[in-house]
Design a protein around this motif. Sequence first.
Motif, PDB file in Angstrom:
ATOM      1  N   HIS A 256      -1.995   2.431 -11.978  1.00 19.84           N
ATOM      2  CA  HIS A 256      -0.800   3.266 -11.820  1.00 19.84           C
ATOM      3  C   HIS A 256      -1.156   4.752 -11.807  1.00 19.84           C
ATOM      4  O   HIS A 256      -0.546   5.534 -11.078  1.00 19.84           O
ATOM      5  CB  HIS A 256       0.185   2.962 -12.948  1.00 19.84           C
ATOM      6  CG  HIS A 256       1.446   3.763 -12.862  1.00 19.84           C
ATOM      7  ND1 HIS A 256       2.354   3.598 -11.838  1.00 19.84           N
ATOM      8  CD2 HIS A 256       1.956   4.744 -13.663  1.00 19.84           C
ATOM      9  CE1 HIS A 256       3.369   4.430 -12.011  1.00 19.84           C
ATOM     10  NE2 HIS A 256       3.142   5.140 -13.106  1.00 19.84           N
ATOM     11  N   ILE A 319       5.769   3.086 -16.147  1.00 17.16           N
ATOM     12  CA  ILE A 319       5.780   2.624 -14.749  1.00 17.16           C
ATOM     13  C   ILE A 319       7.218   2.413 -14.305  1.00 17.16           C
ATOM     14  O   ILE A 319       8.015   1.785 -15.006  1.00 17.16           O
ATOM     15  CB  ILE A 319       4.967   1.324 -14.597  1.00 17.16           C
ATOM     16  CG1 ILE A 319       3.564   1.511 -15.168  1.00 17.16           C
ATOM     17  CG2 ILE A 319       4.885   0.906 -13.140  1.00 17.16           C
ATOM     18  CD1 ILE A 319       2.717   0.261 -15.119  1.00 17.16           C
ATOM     19  N   ASP A 323       7.655   0.568  -8.677  1.00 18.58           N
ATOM     20  CA  ASP A 323       6.213   0.362  -8.724  1.00 18.58           C
ATOM     21  C   ASP A 323       5.882  -1.046  -9.222  1.00 18.58           C
ATOM     22  O   ASP A 323       5.004  -1.724  -8.676  1.00 18.58           O
ATOM     23  CB  ASP A 323       5.563   1.397  -9.635  1.00 18.58           C
ATOM     24  CG  ASP A 323       5.529   2.786  -9.007  1.00 18.58           C
ATOM     25  OD1 ASP A 323       5.815   2.872  -7.804  1.00 18.58           O
ATOM     26  OD2 ASP A 323       5.228   3.755  -9.715  1.00 18.58           O
ATOM     27  N   TYR A 327       3.722  -3.888  -7.310  1.00 20.73           N
ATOM     28  CA  TYR A 327       2.531  -4.475  -7.924  1.00 20.73           C
ATOM     29  C   TYR A 327       2.669  -5.996  -8.027  1.00 20.73           C
ATOM     30  O   TYR A 327       1.721  -6.745  -7.765  1.00 20.73           O
ATOM     31  CB  TYR A 327       2.311  -3.881  -9.314  1.00 20.73           C
ATOM     32  CG  TYR A 327       1.992  -2.397  -9.321  1.00 20.73           C
ATOM     33  CD1 TYR A 327       1.455  -1.770  -8.190  1.00 20.73           C
ATOM     34  CD2 TYR A 327       2.230  -1.615 -10.447  1.00 20.73           C
ATOM     35  CE1 TYR A 327       1.174  -0.417  -8.193  1.00 20.73           C
ATOM     36  CE2 TYR A 327       1.943  -0.258 -10.457  1.00 20.73           C
ATOM     37  CZ  TYR A 327       1.416   0.340  -9.323  1.00 20.73           C
ATOM     38  OH  TYR A 327       1.134   1.671  -9.330  1.00 20.73           O
ATOM     39  N   ARG A 359       1.218   2.320  -2.884  1.00 15.97           N
ATOM     40  CA  ARG A 359       2.251   2.650  -3.861  1.00 15.97           C
ATOM     41  C   ARG A 359       3.549   2.850  -3.097  1.00 15.97           C
ATOM     42  O   ARG A 359       3.541   3.182  -1.909  1.00 15.97           O
ATOM     43  CB  ARG A 359       1.900   3.910  -4.641  1.00 15.97           C
ATOM     44  CG  ARG A 359       1.795   5.169  -3.812  1.00 15.97           C
ATOM     45  CD  ARG A 359       1.483   6.382  -4.678  1.00 15.97           C
ATOM     46  NE  ARG A 359       1.340   7.585  -3.869  1.00 15.97           N
ATOM     47  CZ  ARG A 359       2.359   8.346  -3.493  1.00 15.97           C
ATOM     48  NH1 ARG A 359       3.599   7.997  -3.836  1.00 15.97           N
ATOM     49  NH2 ARG A 359       2.173   9.415  -2.753  1.00 15.97           N
TER      50      ARG A 359
END
Length: 659
Positions: A256, A319, A323, A327, A359
């Motif tokens: 991250h 986070i 995101d 992921y 991202r």
Amino acid sequence: MYQVLARKYRPRNFNELVGQNHVSRALTSALERGRLHHAYLFTGTRGVGKTTIARILAKCLNCETGVTSTPCEVCATCKAVNEGRFIDLIEIDAASRTKVEDTRELLDNVPYAPTQGRFKVYLIDEVHMLSTHSFNALLKTLEEPPEHVKFLFATTDPQKLPITVISRCLQFTLRPLAVDEITEHLSAILSKEHIEADQDAIWQIAESAQGSLRDALSLTDQAIAYGQGAVHHQDVKDMLGLIDRTIIYDLILAIHQNQQARVSQLLLQFRQQALDVSLVLDQLVSTLHELAMLQYLPDLALKYSEEINQKILQLSKLISAQDLQLYYQIACKGRTELQLAVTQEQGFEMTVLRLLAFRPMTVHEMTVSATPVTQIEVHEVQQASQNLSADIPLAVHQQVAHVEPEPEPEPEPEPEPEVQNPNIMVFDAEEGQLLGLDVSAEPEKIQSSILESDDVLIFPVEQHEVQTQIEQPEIEQSTVLEQEQFTPVVSEVTQNVDVEYVETSATTLISSVETEQSDLMPQDILKLREQVLEGEWNLEKWEYWFRTSQLSPAVQELAQHGVMQGQIDGASIFHIPQEYEGMLSQLQHGLEEALKTQWSNTQFTVQYGAVTSNTPLLMQHARKEKAFHRAFELLKQEPTIKTLVETFDAELQNIQLKP
């Protein structure tokens, strides 16, 4: 002699049963009220209690105190069942007795009364392994067995059972046990055994069991042996080949924060430890799911140590939700592609690198190529929506990259707007001419309902007399008809110039032209002539009636394929082709009821056959074609369209009649 935990702590009554309350409640109620079925089917994954529940039920049926939900555990029958030597409990392994001869031998003994107990109980484990002939031989006895016989079936794969067998049984589906339930049960057992155990180790065993209590007890036996009489967290991780959860959290945080050096160190550590990367990836996916859940359920109870719980909470706050979703999607995709890689280590490392490379983009970002961006990129003119406001007739879709362009000298002011893209032209309805791109227009004037884009360049033009109203014939109240709107799109053929003109008012976009009294507007062509619904049916009366009635759209669709003959308010015959028989059988009641509601003396009959005359459907198509040609003629006479066609040698395309 040592007895394994899974057998030593097998539940012996419904009160000791773990995690299957819905089954124990139903069976307890049936036993207490005497409402006993002759066949029960228990389904579920391995180690959730199918055979255990069947044995408890057999004990409840044959306890010497009577049929009860709480067996005494002290009588000879209860002891015999617990020790596996009760003669009237016949346990059969279907996997080793699949032949029809074995089933016939079993059924030959069904008529005989029980030897010792109250009921003769047949417990068939993994019943789905029986052959088709064995099931067929069992069906009749299973449906009407003697009163002293009970059948108890257990299977891990109920889809393989014939539906005829399932329908003759009461089915109970046993669910996998939750991690909390297994953890609590293991803690109680280890406390009784006086074995030292870490809470994290117990939780790890419960999670690895995947809902199976028997697997959890077997892993506990293995952990006790591995830890030399104690259950420690590190021993359990080494035994199961797991990694420390903190490494997973460190990996997610490094990804991250785009710490490439830290990610490299962790990947090297995974290589040195020779871990099973598929398990590592599974744990990564589970951790991402846990973090996403914590963001929406902050009060979610965590079962780890205080140190790990603190890391999880901190990571869930660092986070963002988008995101985590990205992921999770990349990790799941990498998990499915793990077997396609040359080695699993390669697939895992590429998944981690993909997590590092991608991202989510923010709202005002877009991907930019290596070429420096020095000019706004403008795409084709988009066709505006019908509800476009009058002061925004034209829109050009643009995407602006968030990269500062190189400074350029300011151009000298010119009297006319400069065209930055020769392939994109914009028509100014106020001036009646084509203009270049107006880069000074304010994007804030854009309405989100026009174009789904973050940045849009637009030419605001005030509403003027470019739209000229034409006097329309007054429409009677009895006819439901809205004015037609036309959205002409002029596209230049040879010079690749896209021009879009949008009409926004309720009147038609047609300039005032001299027309004769005999010429009709498209909406007048589409309008049905009012009919007096008396006397004999004809095509015009039939179409006028069903199109202006309150019939459902499905019934109207049916009615337009046929023709009505006979007398209105009398004997009426509906002629329709044979291929619509299925449709008519479902909708005839609605059509007949509507006719009789309006005319009580209607005698409705149906006659199938080819319809040689016109039908309402063909007449409607003819009206639409005529209205389309009339609209085309009117558009060609409109001065603005005429000028555009002559200037660019263009042609009219995509003319649509919209109600």
